[in-house]
Design an enzyme around this catalytic site. Structure first.
Site, PDB file in Angstrom:
ATOM      1  N   HIS A 182       1.580   5.201  -2.124  1.00 16.10           N
ATOM      2  CA  HIS A 182       1.136   6.227  -3.081  1.00 16.10           C
ATOM      3  C   HIS A 182       2.391   6.982  -3.515  1.00 16.10           C
ATOM      4  O   HIS A 182       2.855   7.863  -2.803  1.00 16.10           O
ATOM      5  CB  HIS A 182       0.162   7.199  -2.418  1.00 16.10           C
ATOM      6  CG  HIS A 182      -1.066   6.546  -1.869  1.00 16.10           C
ATOM      7  ND1 HIS A 182      -2.241   6.452  -2.584  1.00 16.10           N
ATOM      8  CD2 HIS A 182      -1.318   5.952  -0.675  1.00 16.10           C
ATOM      9  CE1 HIS A 182      -3.163   5.825  -1.852  1.00 16.10           C
ATOM     10  NE2 HIS A 182      -2.621   5.508  -0.685  1.00 16.10           N
ATOM     11  N   PHE A 183       2.930   6.620  -4.679  1.00 20.70           N
ATOM     12  CA  PHE A 183       4.181   7.244  -5.122  1.00 20.70           C
ATOM     13  C   PHE A 183       3.973   8.465  -6.020  1.00 20.70           C
ATOM     14  O   PHE A 183       4.932   9.006  -6.558  1.00 20.70           O
ATOM     15  CB  PHE A 183       5.098   6.203  -5.770  1.00 20.70           C
ATOM     16  CG  PHE A 183       5.843   5.341  -4.774  1.00 20.70           C
ATOM     17  CD1 PHE A 183       5.847   5.655  -3.410  1.00 20.70           C
ATOM     18  CD2 PHE A 183       6.547   4.223  -5.184  1.00 20.70           C
ATOM     19  CE1 PHE A 183       6.533   4.866  -2.486  1.00 20.70           C
ATOM     20  CE2 PHE A 183       7.244   3.433  -4.262  1.00 20.70           C
ATOM     21  CZ  PHE A 183       7.237   3.750  -2.919  1.00 20.70           C
ATOM     22  N   ARG A 184       2.723   8.909  -6.184  1.00 24.87           N
ATOM     23  CA  ARG A 184       2.410  10.217  -6.790  1.00 24.87           C
ATOM     24  C   ARG A 184       2.893  10.385  -8.216  1.00 24.87           C
ATOM     25  O   ARG A 184       3.047  11.515  -8.673  1.00 24.87           O
ATOM     26  CB  ARG A 184       3.008  11.362  -5.945  1.00 24.87           C
ATOM     27  CG  ARG A 184       2.752  11.299  -4.464  1.00 24.87           C
ATOM     28  CD  ARG A 184       1.301  11.379  -4.146  1.00 24.87           C
ATOM     29  NE  ARG A 184       1.046  11.541  -2.711  1.00 24.87           N
ATOM     30  CZ  ARG A 184      -0.109  11.227  -2.143  1.00 24.87           C
ATOM     31  NH1 ARG A 184      -1.103  10.720  -2.857  1.00 24.87           N
ATOM     32  NH2 ARG A 184      -0.288  11.428  -0.864  1.00 24.87           N
ATOM     33  N   HIS A 235      -6.212  -0.393   5.632  1.00 25.76           N
ATOM     34  CA  HIS A 235      -6.092   0.426   6.844  1.00 25.76           C
ATOM     35  C   HIS A 235      -7.282   0.373   7.822  1.00 25.76           C
ATOM     36  O   HIS A 235      -7.990   1.342   7.992  1.00 25.76           O
ATOM     37  CB  HIS A 235      -5.752   1.876   6.510  1.00 25.76           C
ATOM     38  CG  HIS A 235      -6.485   2.463   5.335  1.00 25.76           C
ATOM     39  ND1 HIS A 235      -7.849   2.411   5.194  1.00 25.76           N
ATOM     40  CD2 HIS A 235      -6.019   3.126   4.248  1.00 25.76           C
ATOM     41  CE1 HIS A 235      -8.185   3.016   4.081  1.00 25.76           C
ATOM     42  NE2 HIS A 235      -7.109   3.451   3.474  1.00 25.76           N
ATOM     43  N   ASN A 250      -4.597   6.244  -7.255  1.00 29.16           N
ATOM     44  CA  ASN A 250      -5.112   7.624  -7.213  1.00 29.16           C
ATOM     45  C   ASN A 250      -4.025   8.633  -7.565  1.00 29.16           C
ATOM     46  O   ASN A 250      -3.839   9.647  -6.894  1.00 29.16           O
ATOM     47  CB  ASN A 250      -5.728   7.942  -5.839  1.00 29.16           C
ATOM     48  CG  ASN A 250      -4.754   7.752  -4.704  1.00 29.16           C
ATOM     49  OD1 ASN A 250      -3.778   7.014  -4.835  1.00 29.16           O
ATOM     50  ND2 ASN A 250      -4.984   8.405  -3.588  1.00 29.16           N
ATOM     51  N   ASP A 260       0.530   2.655   3.659  1.00 23.57           N
ATOM     52  CA  ASP A 260      -0.242   3.795   3.162  1.00 23.57           C
ATOM     53  C   ASP A 260       0.673   5.020   3.010  1.00 23.57           C
ATOM     54  O   ASP A 260       0.271   6.154   3.280  1.00 23.57           O
ATOM     55  CB  ASP A 260      -1.429   4.101   4.087  1.00 23.57           C
ATOM     56  CG  ASP A 260      -2.495   4.935   3.386  1.00 23.57           C
ATOM     57  OD1 ASP A 260      -2.324   5.251   2.197  1.00 23.57           O
ATOM     58  OD2 ASP A 260      -3.497   5.277   4.042  1.00 23.57           O
ATOM     59  N   HIS A 285       3.222  14.212   1.407  1.00 25.68           N
ATOM     60  CA  HIS A 285       2.831  15.579   1.022  1.00 25.68           C
ATOM     61  C   HIS A 285       3.953  16.497   1.472  1.00 25.68           C
ATOM     62  O   HIS A 285       4.666  16.196   2.438  1.00 25.68           O
ATOM     63  CB  HIS A 285       1.528  15.993   1.711  1.00 25.68           C
ATOM     64  CG  HIS A 285       0.347  15.161   1.314  1.00 25.68           C
ATOM     65  ND1 HIS A 285      -0.283  15.283   0.099  1.00 25.68           N
ATOM     66  CD2 HIS A 285      -0.315  14.190   1.980  1.00 25.68           C
ATOM     67  CE1 HIS A 285      -1.281  14.425   0.026  1.00 25.68           C
ATOM     68  NE2 HIS A 285      -1.324  13.735   1.158  1.00 25.68           N
ATOM     69  N   HIS A 289       0.837  -1.217   0.000  1.00 25.77           N
ATOM     70  CA  HIS A 289       0.000   0.000   0.000  1.00 25.77           C
ATOM     71  C   HIS A 289       0.863   1.254   0.000  1.00 25.77           C
ATOM     72  O   HIS A 289       1.194   1.787   1.059  1.00 25.77           O
ATOM     73  CB  HIS A 289      -0.919  -0.029   1.226  1.00 25.77           C
ATOM     74  CG  HIS A 289      -1.983   1.025   1.219  1.00 25.77           C
ATOM     75  ND1 HIS A 289      -3.145   0.898   1.949  1.00 25.77           N
ATOM     76  CD2 HIS A 289      -2.086   2.216   0.590  1.00 25.77           C
ATOM     77  CE1 HIS A 289      -3.901   1.966   1.769  1.00 25.77           C
ATOM     78  NE2 HIS A 289      -3.269   2.792   0.948  1.00 25.77           N
TER      79      HIS A 289
HETATM   80 ZN   LIG Z   1      -3.835   4.684   0.757  1.00 26.51          ZN
END
Ligand SMILES: [Zn+2]
Length: 430
Positions: A59-61, A225, A91, A296, A300, A57
């Site tokens: 999020h490497f953007r 999560h 996402n 997760d 940012h 899980h």
């Molecule tokens: Zn996530």
């Protein structure tokens, strides 16, 4: 290559063993192996030999958020944290919600990867047939029942039900289980305490819905999560009834609570929120119900996080700190090392069908972490290789240090330095 004199953590626990690798694979494991002529030998005396961790899980953007992270910085952070395989969430910007978008993403990120990787496909109201048809090319489908970062969201019964009943019955559907209607209601009440703006009841409602639909359609559900005692009770009850459900917990929720929002402000804002100490304790009490630990990892920038509550985005980095925190929990006696390996390596490989990964076993990829259990290390912002450059765990002292990381038999990280070249990471086959 021969790794000698170390303590290898196998499925049933640590054993003093030698391990031989050849052509990217583990080829021999025995009490004592003799070096072959010209064979490189690594002396692991005093060290633990761990299988590379799998973070299912992140999020490497990439594409869409290069100021926060890209696939190179994200996978470098993973490597430094002993994570040798990652599964990247859909996402991104644009979202990974079709075959075309998946191919675009692969083309963008493959030349950057320094660890092995796989992808999720994001569910939308309309991509039901397409998601099912490309299930063989992805780790799983991700379905957001509540709004979080990005635009992916499916809230109506009809598309949720049709996704479940159409998706292949042996492939996991991963849900972000927070109920959108209740999030809107509680969000409008104006609390700046994130745990009140997105309260546990929202998670409970969405989870109950997902469990009922998974049971009715006999599909494989993986709950991302989980954060509360009530969710784990519901999941354990469903498991007892034979529903094919597994669940994840993040190190954020295992090691932080809502009190941390008072300490570091919106840097601690995450969806689902950090919960009460009581819920945090329940996660440890229900550890047997938890199948995977996923970070997760959702970086940012500091500037974004310093904005007022309403504007500050949700999510924290974590891919580099999972292994140190979990192994520190082992040193504190909270859990055993084999319980950690099960949730960070064995189960994610099994649930997401990563056939070449998942254990120190003959025939598996030689993804290996050499870990010194006796050194004490302080986690700092400066060590973080994520582009965001901060961690909510800065200042924590942990027992144990990652010394070397091998990916498919090649030394990829050593003593703070990433040696792997961009593009050396490989895409998963399922
Ligand atoms: Zn996530």
């Amino acid at each position: 290559m021969l790794i000698r004199n170390g303590v290898a953590v196998l499925v049933n626990g640590p054993v003093r063993l030698d391990i031989r690798t050849r052509d990217e694979k583990i080829v021999e494991i025995a009490e004592q192996l003799t070096p072959e002529p010209d064979e490189p030998v690594i002396d692991a005396n005093g060290k633990m030999i761990l299988p590379g961790f799998i973070d299912s899980h992140v999020h490497f953007r990439d594409p869409g958020g290069p100021q926060k992270e890209d696939f190179l910085s994200g996978t470098r952070a993973a490597l430094a944290g002993g994570v040798t395989t990652i599964l990247d969430m859909p996402n991104t910007q644009p979202p990974t919600d079709s075959w075309e978008r998946l191919l675009e993403k692969v083309a963008i990120v493959a030349p950057k990867a320094v660890v092995d990787y796989g992808f999720y496909l994001g569910a939308t109201d309309t991509n039901i047939e397409e998601a099912a048809s490309i299930a063989g090319e992805i780790a799983a489908m991700k379905l957001y029942m509540g709004s979080s970062t990005g635009s992916l969201l499916v809230t109506e019964f009809s598309p949720i039900y049709r996704h479940f009943s159409t998706f292949p019955s042996d492939k996991p559907i991963v849900v972000h289980a927070e109920d959108e209607q209740s999030l809107k209601y509680f969000g409008a009440l104006g609390s700046q305490e994130h745990n009140q703006a997105r309260p546990p009841v929202s998670a409970q409602i969405a989870l109950s819905r997902a469990l009922a639909i998974a049971e009715k359609t006999d599909r494989v559900l993986h709950v991302a999560h989980t954060t509360t005692e009530r969710e784990l009770e519901l999941i354990q009850e469903a498991k007892n009834k034979g529903v094919r459900v597994t669940c994840e917990v993040t190190p954020l929720h295992l090691f932080l609570t809502e009190e941390d929002q008072h300490r570091i402000g919106n840097f601690a804002k995450v969806n689902p929120p950090l919960r009460s100490e009581k819920d945090q304790q329940a996660l440890w009490r229900y550890f047997a119900t938890i199948d995977t630990i996923g970070t997760d990892h959702a970086p940012h920038t500091r500037e974004e996080k310093k904005q007022p509550y309403e504007k500050a985005p949700s999510g924290m980095p974590g891919v580099q700190t999972m292994l140190p925190l979990m192994l520190n929990a082992v040193s504190e006696g909270k859990v055993t090392i084999e319980e950690v390996i099960k949730r960070c390596v064995i189960n994610p490989a099994r649930i997401f069908g990563l056939k070449t990964k998942g254990a120190l076993e003959i025939g598996k990829d030689a993804d290996i972490v050499l870990f010194d259990p006796n050194q004490e290390v302080e986690i700092t912002d400066e060590q973080m290789l994520s582009k965001c450059g901060w961690t909510p765990f800065a200042g924590r002292k942990v027992k144990g240090k990652i010394e070397q990381v091998f990916i498919r038999g090649t030394l990829a990280y050593e003593q703070g330095t990433v040696l792997a070249q961009p593009g050396s990471g490989k895409a998963m086959q399922y």
